[in-house]
Scaffold this active site. Sequence first.
Site, PDB file in Angstrom:
ATOM      1  N   TYR A  98     -47.796  10.405 -17.647  1.00 38.58           N
ATOM      2  CA  TYR A  98     -47.635  10.379 -16.195  1.00 38.58           C
ATOM      3  C   TYR A  98     -48.962  10.086 -15.502  1.00 38.58           C
ATOM      4  O   TYR A  98     -49.035   9.223 -14.612  1.00 38.58           O
ATOM      5  CB  TYR A  98     -47.079  11.721 -15.726  1.00 38.58           C
ATOM      6  CG  TYR A  98     -46.855  11.833 -14.242  1.00 38.58           C
ATOM      7  CD1 TYR A  98     -45.781  11.197 -13.634  1.00 38.58           C
ATOM      8  CD2 TYR A  98     -47.708  12.591 -13.439  1.00 38.58           C
ATOM      9  CE1 TYR A  98     -45.559  11.297 -12.266  1.00 38.58           C
ATOM     10  CE2 TYR A  98     -47.495  12.708 -12.077  1.00 38.58           C
ATOM     11  CZ  TYR A  98     -46.415  12.065 -11.490  1.00 38.58           C
ATOM     12  OH  TYR A  98     -46.199  12.176 -10.128  1.00 38.58           O
TER      13      TYR A  98
ATOM     14  N   LYS B 159     -49.928   6.771 -13.179  1.00 34.83           N
ATOM     15  CA  LYS B 159     -50.316   6.884 -11.781  1.00 34.83           C
ATOM     16  C   LYS B 159     -51.744   6.369 -11.548  1.00 34.83           C
ATOM     17  O   LYS B 159     -52.059   5.843 -10.471  1.00 34.83           O
ATOM     18  CB  LYS B 159     -50.161   8.329 -11.313  1.00 34.83           C
ATOM     19  CG  LYS B 159     -48.713   8.793 -11.255  1.00 34.83           C
ATOM     20  CD  LYS B 159     -47.862   7.911 -10.337  1.00 34.83           C
ATOM     21  CE  LYS B 159     -46.473   8.488 -10.114  1.00 34.83           C
ATOM     22  NZ  LYS B 159     -45.681   7.678  -9.151  1.00 34.83           N
TER      23      LYS B 159
END
Length: 246
Positions: A152, A156
């Site tokens: 994740y 990002k």
Amino acid sequence: MGSDISGRRAVVTGGARGIGAAIARRLADDGVSVAILDLPGDAGPAAAAELGGTFVGVDLADAAAAMAAVDEAADALGGVDILVNNAGILRFASLLDLTVDDWDRTLAINARATVFTMQAAARAMIAQGGGGAIVNIASMAAKTGGLNELGYAASKAAVVSVTRSAAADLGPHQITVNSLCPGYILTEMGAATRTEEDVAAWSAKSPLGRLGAPQDVAGFVRFLVSPDATYLTGQAFNVTGGMITQ
């Protein structure tokens, strides 16, 4: 210059719920025609209908389908002036436990889809004569990393990076491209695993003593797509309640 955005046309990915739904609602409340892109199902059409908007069902992990969905939404709206890339997934896994499938799908939805929805929207904006605003929702994890968030956080961080490059590419066309890095925002994402103790601990990290709400992010998006923000581009703004300040 003013802040009126009424009459503009916006595509919001992941707009069926959570932060995306709050963004779509805020834009619609200010007179923007909104198209929501999200997975097929009941939530997306219902959210779009509530706004008097358009829904396009799509799995953004398929880059070609993502681009086609932006084109379909733009056709339905009669053009596109605003793109908000909010869709994303969070799969908790440490480096030792991360699977190839989890890595690939996280990067496909969170990062690759951002690139190719930007490409499709930017082409439409340029064909209209230029001008427009793109906002990509990243995460505080892009700057801080996080326990069990390797995939994740990487995805990002990629969003922040492609935002900078896209801003350089699209600046000559007067299209601004910025990213937001929200901190702990109380949404459906992660609800199954967080506890009251987690919420209290996270709240203590903010000088404001609270977690964020989807409306906190939506308000910043509304500013970035307004005429007041036309000299802001290539930035990664923190929406963290002061949890990080760089």
